[in-house]
Design an enzyme around this catalytic site. Structure first.
Site, PDB file in Angstrom:
ATOM      1  N   ASP A  42      53.598  57.779  55.451  1.00 53.42           N
ATOM      2  CA  ASP A  42      52.196  57.737  55.961  1.00 53.42           C
ATOM      3  C   ASP A  42      51.223  56.425  55.802  1.00 53.42           C
ATOM      4  OD1 ASP A  42      49.763  59.373  56.624  1.00 53.42           O
ATOM      5  OD2 ASP A  42      49.339  59.387  54.414  1.00 53.42           O
ATOM      6  N   HIS A  56      39.394  60.299  54.957  1.00 55.70           N
ATOM      7  CA  HIS A  56      40.341  60.367  53.682  1.00 55.70           C
ATOM      8  C   HIS A  56      39.471  60.644  52.587  1.00 55.70           C
ATOM      9  CE1 HIS A  56      43.176  58.188  56.378  1.00 55.70           C
ATOM     10  NE2 HIS A  56      43.766  59.343  56.240  1.00 55.70           N
ATOM     11  N   GLY A  57      39.783  61.282  51.528  1.00 55.14           N
ATOM     12  CA  GLY A  57      39.046  61.349  50.365  1.00 55.14           C
ATOM     13  C   GLY A  57      38.135  62.452  50.230  1.00 55.14           C
TER      14      GLY A  57
HETATM   15  P1  13P Z   1      42.864  63.503  52.300  1.00 52.03           P
HETATM   16  O1  13P Z   1      43.306  62.432  51.130  1.00 52.03           O
HETATM   17  O2  13P Z   1      41.695  63.651  52.729  1.00 52.03           O
HETATM   18  O3  13P Z   1      43.635  64.789  52.079  1.00 52.03           O
HETATM   19  O4  13P Z   1      43.784  62.895  53.730  1.00 52.03           O
HETATM   20  C1  13P Z   1      45.146  62.966  53.553  1.00 52.03           C
HETATM   21  C2  13P Z   1      45.603  62.176  54.715  1.00 52.03           C
HETATM   22  O5  13P Z   1      45.101  62.115  55.733  1.00 52.03           O
HETATM   23  C3  13P Z   1      46.923  61.313  54.542  1.00 52.03           C
HETATM   24  O6  13P Z   1      47.258  60.289  55.335  1.00 52.03           O
END
Ligand code: 13P
Length: 285
Positions: free
Chosen positions: A82, A180-181
């Site tokens: 990722d 994210h977050g």
């Molecule tokens: P979140 O932490 O908001 O769930 O996002 C996950 C993500 O997109 C990882 O690449």
């Protein structure tokens, strides 16, 4: 079963109009929980690790752990890098046995994002591994990678078409308002933009930053053509909450004991997200 690439499972998801849930993991307990829950729900699933997690645990350790856990798991499991930040990390993860790669050049100028993504595609496709890349910038903080609200930017559909054509990527992470977050208020997603991208780009679309996005919005994004949905923060928060609750009992000193509580909290989230994405009972085991 042995790890599979993300290629077929995401194409199946696109055809079947559901999403594959991709879960970021930090440790063995999260791997065990994600796979046990996916097996219980008969769902194909993706496990993914950020560069931060790789730095913490080591790429060989993570690959060996997920490969071993997948071997005795009856549903298809792909191991995905990722937000891979460099060509070198893509090579290292491929060599360790990852079966799906993301190269994230979204912070680079357009031409440089194309160049690095293209390079990773050529190398990964040579060994049959699919590649995800990002255009536009998903905001927020993901394990050490931070994009301020000011520099977050949405994916431009026309640019996306050119990007896909010039890179040869298999899937595209779109920036349509998720971050994210956790969110401060209710997230505002640009569904029109997503529909426009879906119309002119003919590859798998990926939604990042799905923690805290209301269920109806995740469902709508899938209806409009997203086939992979990423969840990280909610799992981390659940594990920590579960462990904290257990540790209130001062007599507990055995990690095996307090981790049970953390795993249970993660299991609930994983179950809910798999059902939300519509991937339950889609494993062709
Ligand atoms: P979140 O932490 O908001 O769930 O996002 C996950 C993500 O997109 C990882 O690449």
């Amino acid at each position: 079963m042995p790890l599979v690439t993300s290629k077929l499972m995401l194409e199946d998801a696109r055809r079947g109009k559901y999403g594959v849930a991709a879960f970021n993991i930090e440790n063995m307990e999260m791997v065990q929980t994600v796979l046990a829950t996916a097996a219980e729900l008969q769902a194909p699933v993706m496990i993914q690790t950020t560069p931060g997690t790789i730095k913490y645990a080591g790429v060989e350790m993570l690959a060996a752990m997920v490969r071993t856990a997948a071997k005795s798991c009856p549903v298809p499991v792909a191991l995905h890098l990722d937000h891979g930040e460099s060509f070198d990390l893509a090579v290292q993860t491929l060599r360790a046995g990852y079966t799906s790669i993301m190269i994230d050049g979204s912070k680079l100028p357009f031409a440089e994002n194309i160049a690095v993504s293209r390079r990773v595609v050529e190398m990964s496709h040579a060994v049959g591994i699919p590649v995800e890349a990002e255009l536009g910038k998903v905001g927020g903080k993901e394990d050490g990678l931070e994009v301020s609200d000011k520099s977050a930017s949405f994916t431009d559909p026309a640019e996306a078409k050119e990007f896909v054509f010039k890179t040869g990527i298999d899937s595209l992470a779109v920036a349509i308002g998720t971050a994210h977050g956790f969110y401060k208020g209710e997230p505002k997603l640009d569904f029109e933009r997503l529909a426009e991208i879906r119309k002119i780009v003919d590859i798998i679309l990926v939604l990042h930053g799905a923690s805290g996005v209301p269920d109806d919005m995740v469902r709508k994004a899938i209806t409009l053509g997203v086939s992979k949905v990423n969840f990280a923060t909610e799992l981390r928060a659940a594990l920590t909450r579960g462990v904290r609750e257990a540790l209130v009992d001062q007599s507990i000193i055995d990690p095996k004991k307090f981790m049970v509580s953390g795993k249970k909290a993660v299991q609930e989230i994983v179950k809910q997200k798999i059902i939300l994405c519509g991937s339950a009972n889609k494993a062709i085991a």
